[in-house]
Design an enzyme around this catalytic site. Sequence first.
Site, PDB file in Angstrom:
ATOM      1  CG  HIS A  23      32.865  49.279 -19.405  1.00 29.92           C
ATOM      2  ND1 HIS A  23      32.723  47.885 -19.166  1.00 29.92           N
ATOM      3  CD2 HIS A  23      32.093  49.674 -17.996  1.00 29.92           C
ATOM      4  CE1 HIS A  23      32.228  47.655 -18.057  1.00 29.92           C
ATOM      5  NE2 HIS A  23      31.591  48.455 -17.677  1.00 29.92           N
TER       6      HIS A  23
ATOM      7  CG  ASN B  83      28.776  46.153 -16.554  1.00 30.22           C
ATOM      8  OD1 ASN B  83      30.221  45.693 -16.797  1.00 30.22           O
ATOM      9  ND2 ASN B  83      28.845  47.267 -15.602  1.00 30.22           N
TER      10      ASN B  83
ATOM     11  CB  CYS C  67      34.154  48.154 -15.504  1.00 32.07           C
ATOM     12  SG  CYS C  67      32.638  47.317 -14.422  1.00 32.07           S
TER      13      CYS C  67
HETATM   14  N1  COA Z   1      13.018  47.091 -13.017  1.00 34.13           N
HETATM   15  C1  COA Z   1      12.232  48.013 -12.822  1.00 34.13           C
HETATM   16  N2  COA Z   1      12.492  49.023 -12.154  1.00 34.13           N
HETATM   17  C2  COA Z   1      13.224  49.368 -11.653  1.00 34.13           C
HETATM   18  C3  COA Z   1      14.381  48.670 -11.640  1.00 34.13           C
HETATM   19  C4  COA Z   1      14.363  47.090 -12.239  1.00 34.13           C
HETATM   20  N3  COA Z   1      15.125  46.235 -12.701  1.00 34.13           N
HETATM   21  N4  COA Z   1      15.336  48.978 -10.854  1.00 34.13           N
HETATM   22  C5  COA Z   1      15.151  50.225 -10.434  1.00 34.13           C
HETATM   23  N5  COA Z   1      14.032  50.567 -10.772  1.00 34.13           N
HETATM   24  C6  COA Z   1      13.025  51.640 -10.293  1.00 34.13           C
HETATM   25  C7  COA Z   1      13.627  52.323  -9.197  1.00 34.13           C
HETATM   26  O1  COA Z   1      13.135  51.668  -8.012  1.00 34.13           O
HETATM   27  C8  COA Z   1      12.981  53.645  -9.622  1.00 34.13           C
HETATM   28  O2  COA Z   1      11.498  53.791  -9.061  1.00 34.13           O
HETATM   29  P1  COA Z   1      10.862  54.965  -8.377  1.00 34.13           P
HETATM   30  O3  COA Z   1      11.012  55.989  -9.213  1.00 34.13           O
HETATM   31  O4  COA Z   1       9.558  54.483  -8.042  1.00 34.13           O
HETATM   32  O5  COA Z   1      11.650  54.915  -7.289  1.00 34.13           O
HETATM   33  C9  COA Z   1      13.002  53.848 -10.926  1.00 34.13           C
HETATM   34  O6  COA Z   1      13.042  52.703 -11.626  1.00 34.13           O
HETATM   35  C10 COA Z   1      13.985  54.771 -11.365  1.00 34.13           C
HETATM   36  O7  COA Z   1      15.146  54.391 -10.858  1.00 34.13           O
HETATM   37  P2  COA Z   1      16.831  55.007 -11.036  1.00 34.13           P
HETATM   38  O8  COA Z   1      17.848  54.401 -10.298  1.00 34.13           O
HETATM   39  O9  COA Z   1      16.570  56.264 -10.784  1.00 34.13           O
HETATM   40  O10 COA Z   1      16.983  54.870 -12.765  1.00 34.13           O
HETATM   41  P3  COA Z   1      17.777  55.314 -13.708  1.00 34.13           P
HETATM   42  O11 COA Z   1      17.201  55.905 -14.670  1.00 34.13           O
HETATM   43  O12 COA Z   1      18.831  55.925 -13.086  1.00 34.13           O
HETATM   44  O13 COA Z   1      18.468  53.984 -14.140  1.00 34.13           O
HETATM   45  C11 COA Z   1      20.106  52.360 -14.083  1.00 34.13           C
HETATM   46  C12 COA Z   1      19.010  53.039 -13.465  1.00 34.13           C
HETATM   47  C13 COA Z   1      20.882  51.696 -13.051  1.00 34.13           C
HETATM   48  C14 COA Z   1      20.065  51.530 -15.182  1.00 34.13           C
HETATM   49  C15 COA Z   1      21.230  53.591 -14.098  1.00 34.13           C
HETATM   50  O14 COA Z   1      21.359  54.364 -13.053  1.00 34.13           O
HETATM   51  C16 COA Z   1      22.454  53.287 -14.771  1.00 34.13           C
HETATM   52  O15 COA Z   1      22.855  52.338 -15.699  1.00 34.13           O
HETATM   53  N6  COA Z   1      23.669  53.732 -13.888  1.00 34.13           N
HETATM   54  C17 COA Z   1      25.060  53.246 -14.370  1.00 34.13           C
HETATM   55  C18 COA Z   1      25.174  52.024 -13.895  1.00 34.13           C
HETATM   56  C19 COA Z   1      26.287  51.350 -14.363  1.00 34.13           C
HETATM   57  O16 COA Z   1      26.934  51.719 -15.308  1.00 34.13           O
HETATM   58  N7  COA Z   1      26.961  50.648 -13.470  1.00 34.13           N
HETATM   59  C20 COA Z   1      28.231  49.859 -13.882  1.00 34.13           C
HETATM   60  C21 COA Z   1      29.512  50.533 -13.570  1.00 34.13           C
HETATM   61  S1  COA Z   1      30.818  49.791 -14.402  1.00 34.13           S
END
Ligand code: COA
Length: 363
Positions: free
Chosen positions: A251, A281, A112
Amino acid sequence: MTRAAITGWGKCVPPTVLSNADLERMIDTSDEWITVRSGIKERRISHVEPSEMAAVASEHALAAAGRDIGEIDLIIVASCTSDSVIPATAAHVHRLLGAPVPTAAFDLNANCSGFVYSLINAAKMIESGMHSRVLVAATERLSALLDFTDRSTAVLFGDAAGAVVVEPTEEDHGLLSGFVQMDSSALGYLEVPNDGLSGMPARSLEPPHGGITMNGREVFRRAVVAMGDLSVRAVAEAGLGLEEVDLLIPHQANMRIIDATAKRLKLPSEKVYTNIHAYGNTSAATIPVALVEALEQGYISAGANVVFAAFGGGLTAGAAVLRWGERTEPLGRSEASLAPTDRSLMELLEANFRVYGYPEKLR
Ligand code: COA
């Protein structure tokens, strides 16, 4: 003193939309969860190869710069979702644009952060005199790597391309500073496991094959630190105070990461360009697509100090400061567009389902 300036800009977003409502019908998710956690409302799914999107974006960038492809002596294609391993996507872009034989072309895969890496490389080649006009095209077909049985990643990514023409200037604008880095201690936090054929799995690999996997929390934590640190450093290196930054084009991976970066730069929201809601993204393509839209919407005026900041798999990160020149309007316009498709959204996604498995509600 010779600097490198962006003289042309263009984008290509494929027409097929995958909305949060569509995802609600496929997997156990909700528009609310996706919107609150990421800021994404919809994303595009491509029916063509990354090179075809890159070529359309490049035609627009060339027209905006008032340049013919024959006047470009280097093409850098920023992508992690290649048309093919051999040749590089840059070769396909070179052919589609009708570039002549001496024009050099190569791929740059910094995930990215690919656009920021490429822009800095292009600028340094121009400043050194090695190349005189560089086309940077960032293009991604991440949908090919999406496993819709994994709700934590399937909702985040989309397809698009953006391109810029970079040329020398003797005036007081152009790239003022830039930094890139790699933190390989976090290598496993964002990857396509067992992937030897980037961009090709949805077409050619038999299951079992992994799509994108991610430790969202770790990537989030490191992204906030890296984007903030490098942005602050790039602004200082450019000889600017934070109050002199006119626009941040980050980004577009997650609205909360963007907000945290803006906070480090002490920028109000009107000085931060976002379009994550529309495209999700799109990896290396997010910044050049956002740049095109920021220009179209009047966010950039003559002499504006613009900060680009990115992070991605690797984990790579980069930030650059560019002072915009006088011209904020394209010199010319291109009619280039993608060949239309009669394939529906579900027909396009069917290739993913066959490789990675059907999402729970479609089983
Ligand atoms: N819909 C609903 N629930 C979802 C889900 C979805 N699409 N994806 C995950 N969950 C759930 C998980 O299962 C978890 O449930 P649990 O608490 O019962 O286990 C809960 O949501 C929280 O998950 P978590 O991974 O801790 O959420 P988060 O607040 O960290 O948000 C992201 C997840 C991926 C949005 C976040 O971590 C993020 O954006 N990270 C950076 C990713 C990124 O930018 N990547 C690209 C790099 S270039």
